[in-house]
Design a protein around this motif. Structure first.
Motif, PDB file in Angstrom:
ATOM      1  N   GLY A  88       1.016   4.187  -2.933  1.00  0.00           N
ATOM      2  CA  GLY A  88       0.856   5.603  -2.615  1.00  0.00           C
ATOM      3  C   GLY A  88       2.090   6.410  -2.969  1.00  0.00           C
ATOM      4  O   GLY A  88       1.988   7.533  -3.476  1.00  0.00           O
ATOM      5  N   LEU A 129       0.834  -1.206   0.000  1.00  0.00           N
ATOM      6  CA  LEU A 129       0.000   0.000   0.000  1.00  0.00           C
ATOM      7  C   LEU A 129       0.872   1.260   0.000  1.00  0.00           C
ATOM      8  O   LEU A 129       0.563   2.241  -0.694  1.00  0.00           O
ATOM      9  CB  LEU A 129      -0.926  -0.001   1.220  1.00  0.00           C
ATOM     10  CG  LEU A 129      -2.051  -1.046   1.202  1.00  0.00           C
ATOM     11  CD1 LEU A 129      -2.777  -1.070   2.540  1.00  0.00           C
ATOM     12  CD2 LEU A 129      -3.043  -0.764   0.068  1.00  0.00           C
ATOM     13  N   SER A 130       1.950   1.227   0.764  1.00  0.00           N
ATOM     14  CA  SER A 130       2.852   2.385   0.812  1.00  0.00           C
ATOM     15  C   SER A 130       3.536   2.606  -0.531  1.00  0.00           C
ATOM     16  O   SER A 130       3.708   3.745  -0.967  1.00  0.00           O
ATOM     17  CB  SER A 130       3.905   2.190   1.908  1.00  0.00           C
ATOM     18  OG  SER A 130       3.310   2.127   3.180  1.00  0.00           O
ATOM     19  N   ALA A 158       2.370   9.609  -5.509  1.00  0.00           N
ATOM     20  CA  ALA A 158       2.927  10.880  -5.028  1.00  0.00           C
ATOM     21  C   ALA A 158       4.190  11.248  -5.810  1.00  0.00           C
ATOM     22  O   ALA A 158       4.396  12.415  -6.169  1.00  0.00           O
ATOM     23  CB  ALA A 158       3.250  10.778  -3.538  1.00  0.00           C
ATOM     24  N   THR A 216      -3.442   2.879   9.065  1.00  0.00           N
ATOM     25  CA  THR A 216      -3.732   3.865   8.015  1.00  0.00           C
ATOM     26  C   THR A 216      -2.756   5.030   8.072  1.00  0.00           C
ATOM     27  O   THR A 216      -2.238   5.481   7.042  1.00  0.00           O
ATOM     28  CB  THR A 216      -5.171   4.384   8.156  1.00  0.00           C
ATOM     29  OG1 THR A 216      -6.080   3.283   8.063  1.00  0.00           O
ATOM     30  CG2 THR A 216      -5.500   5.397   7.073  1.00  0.00           C
ATOM     31  N   ILE A 232      -0.013   6.184   5.120  1.00  0.00           N
ATOM     32  CA  ILE A 232       0.010   7.536   4.551  1.00  0.00           C
ATOM     33  C   ILE A 232       1.377   8.182   4.735  1.00  0.00           C
ATOM     34  O   ILE A 232       1.950   8.756   3.798  1.00  0.00           O
ATOM     35  CB  ILE A 232      -1.093   8.406   5.179  1.00  0.00           C
ATOM     36  CG1 ILE A 232      -2.471   7.875   4.770  1.00  0.00           C
ATOM     37  CG2 ILE A 232      -0.943   9.869   4.751  1.00  0.00           C
ATOM     38  CD1 ILE A 232      -3.622   8.543   5.494  1.00  0.00           C
ATOM     39  N   SER A 251       4.040   6.430   2.645  1.00  0.00           N
ATOM     40  CA  SER A 251       3.793   6.749   1.232  1.00  0.00           C
ATOM     41  C   SER A 251       4.336   8.125   0.886  1.00  0.00           C
ATOM     42  O   SER A 251       5.027   8.304  -0.135  1.00  0.00           O
ATOM     43  CB  SER A 251       2.292   6.700   0.929  1.00  0.00           C
ATOM     44  OG  SER A 251       1.774   5.407   1.069  1.00  0.00           O
TER      45      SER A 251
END
Length: 214
Positions: free
Chosen positions: A28, A24-25, A32, A85, A89, A92
């Motif tokens: 993201g 997930l990181s 970015a 979460t 974030i 990421s």
């Protein structure tokens, strides 16, 4: 070694959390990174400055500091999120700064003539970046992006410091119960090594498949 085998299910849960956090990181961070890289090569001065500020700020403060600030600071201003979460974030955004520099180097490696040809057929900056430049840029930086992926795997261990029960936190909990740090942390280290080696193998395969013949 019995200390490890008795807690295999816990290690499995910790490994699963590490994998989820990593994937997930990385997703993201790639988003970015592409956005910030585009800002850094934009013809708009304000966007270039904002992109530069993002990279310089994120890269020059340790990830652990960002994690602690986010976990303990955001609730103070009314922003509430779960530990997992929040960790996703923050990692990421942090890794996104490194992704941005890698992608920007790929953009700079694309021939100027490609951008000029795109403008000549009427494409805007955004269109030429999306359809002409970025596809070529990403193919030239597969190896650097793979190195950042390995860096991300290792950096997920810092999430243990703010309460995320991933592989490192699991190893620490098992050690508190079993008091056999050598076997327990050697096992955790070997798992990280396997993950990093797997990422390196995938990167090598992708690099060969996407290589630009010149």
């Amino acid at each position: 070694m019995d200390a490890v085998t008795r807690h295999l299910s816990e290690f499995g849960d910790g490994l699963l959390t590490t994998l989820q956090l990593t994937l997930l990181s990385l997703a993201g961070a790639l988003v970015a990174g592409v956005v910030v890289a585009a800002m850094r090569v934009s013809p708009v001065a304000v966007l270039r400055a904002a992109g530069t500020a993002y990279v310089e700020t994120l890269q020059n403060v340790p990830l652990l500091v960002w994690l602690v600030l986010a976990v303990f600071g955001l609730p103070e201003i009314g922003v509430m999120a779960g530990l997992f979460t929040t960790a996703v974030i923050v990692i990421s955004l942090y890794q996104g700064a490194y992704m941005a520099e890698a992608v920007r180097s790929g953009i700079n490696a694309v021939s100027v003539g490609q951008a000029e040809a795109a403008r000549a057929i009427g494409l805007t900056f955004t269109q030429s970046l999306r359809h002409v430049i970025l596809p070529q840029a990403l193919r030239t930086v597969v190896q650097p992006l793979g190195n950042i992926a390995i860096m991300t795997i290792m950096n997920t261990a810092l999430a243990a410091a703010v309460g995320v029960v991933e592989l490192t936190a699991t190893a620490n909990r098992v050690n508190l119960a079993e008091a056999q740090p050598i076997w327990i942390f050697v096992t955790a280290g070997l798992v990280y090594m396997v993950l990093a080696s797997g990422a390196g193998l995938v990167t090598g395969l992708l690099e060969r498949r996407t290589a630009i013949l010149r």
